[in-house]
Design a protein around this motif. Structure first.
Motif, mmCIF file in Angstrom:
data_model
loop_
_atom_site.group_PDB
_atom_site.id
_atom_site.type_symbol
_atom_site.label_atom_id
_atom_site.label_comp_id
_atom_site.label_asym_id
_atom_site.label_seq_id
_atom_site.Cartn_x
_atom_site.Cartn_y
_atom_site.Cartn_z
ATOM 1 N N ALA A 166 143.262 46.396 109.485
ATOM 2 C CA ALA A 166 143.319 44.973 109.122
ATOM 3 C C ALA A 166 143.779 44.815 107.678
ATOM 4 O O ALA A 166 144.575 43.919 107.360
ATOM 5 N N LEU A 167 143.292 45.687 106.803
ATOM 6 C CA LEU A 167 143.739 45.671 105.410
ATOM 7 C C LEU A 167 145.238 45.921 105.336
ATOM 8 O O LEU A 167 145.965 45.236 104.613
ATOM 9 N N ALA A 168 145.718 46.894 106.098
ATOM 10 C CA ALA A 168 147.154 47.207 106.094
ATOM 11 C C ALA A 168 147.975 46.018 106.582
ATOM 12 O O ALA A 168 149.042 45.717 106.022
ATOM 13 N N ALA A 169 147.491 45.337 107.603
ATOM 14 C CA ALA A 169 148.202 44.159 108.117
ATOM 15 C C ALA A 169 148.272 43.068 107.055
ATOM 16 O O ALA A 169 149.333 42.466 106.838
ATOM 17 N N LYS A 170 147.169 42.818 106.358
ATOM 18 C CA LYS A 170 147.165 41.814 105.292
ATOM 19 C C LYS A 170 148.059 42.256 104.131
ATOM 20 O O LYS A 170 148.757 41.439 103.530
ATOM 21 N N ALA A 171 148.019 43.558 103.828
ATOM 22 C CA ALA A 171 148.866 44.079 102.748
ATOM 23 C C ALA A 171 150.340 43.860 103.068
ATOM 24 O O ALA A 171 151.124 43.482 102.189
ATOM 25 N N ARG A 172 150.715 44.072 104.317
ATOM 26 C CA ARG A 172 152.107 43.881 104.725
ATOM 27 C C ARG A 172 152.506 42.409 104.705
ATOM 28 O O ARG A 172 153.674 42.087 104.525
ATOM 29 N N GLU A 173 151.553 41.490 104.884
ATOM 30 C CA GLU A 173 151.858 40.067 104.742
ATOM 31 C C GLU A 173 152.178 39.736 103.288
ATOM 32 O O GLU A 173 153.067 38.939 103.007
ATOM 33 N N ILE A 174 151.436 40.381 102.378
ATOM 34 C CA ILE A 174 151.605 40.130 100.943
ATOM 35 C C ILE A 174 152.824 40.876 100.397
ATOM 36 O O ILE A 174 153.607 40.328 99.626
ATOM 37 N N ARG A 175 152.963 42.132 100.805
ATOM 38 C CA ARG A 175 154.044 43.008 100.334
ATOM 39 C C ARG A 175 154.669 43.687 101.555
ATOM 40 O O ARG A 175 154.300 44.806 101.912
ATOM 41 N N PRO A 176 155.621 43.026 102.187
ATOM 42 C CA PRO A 176 156.152 43.485 103.479
ATOM 43 C C PRO A 176 156.739 44.895 103.495
ATOM 44 O O PRO A 176 156.720 45.542 104.537
#
Length: 116
Positions: free
Chosen positions: A63-73
């Motif tokens: 879930a952290l990785a998914a949110k990170a990719r939203e912020i920094r694709p």
């Protein structure tokens, strides 16, 4: 290159940071996903890799990785897990099983980022 290391176990995090620092990377530490997200949202902080434990106390690593990719694709993600066989690694992300050796950590990070 700046690496964000997210690990709730202080000793494991310290060892990972020490190894990565010795390899020439600059590390930023977070003990949980909440802290990691604050760092990720700080647009002034350059990051080349997110390395996260899968089992964090406040959020799963996926879930952290998914949110990170939203912020920094384009941010590469490396999961670290003692239960690697049970981790569903999203496409374009990487996994290293715990425990890992210094050489395995070095090789995996170099595989993802190249030489520091």
């Amino acid at each position: 290159m700046h690496l964000l290391v997210v690990e709730d176990d202080d000793i494991v995090r310290m060892l990972m940071v020490d190894v990565l620092d010795e390899l020439g990377y600059t590390t930023i530490e977070a003990q949980d996903a909440t802290t990691a997200l604050r760092i990720l949202e700080d647009g002034t902080q350059p990051l080349s890799l997110l390395m996260t434990d899968v089992g964090l106390p406040d959020m799963r690593g996926e879930a952290l990785a998914a949110k990170a990719r939203e912020i920094r694709p384009l941010l590469p993600v490396l999961f670290a897990s003692g239960y690697a066989e049970n981790v569903n690694v999203p496409e374009g992300m990487h996994l290293i099983g715990k425990p890992f050796s210094i050489d395995q950590l070095r090789d995996k990070v170099v595989e993802i980022l190249g030489t520091p």
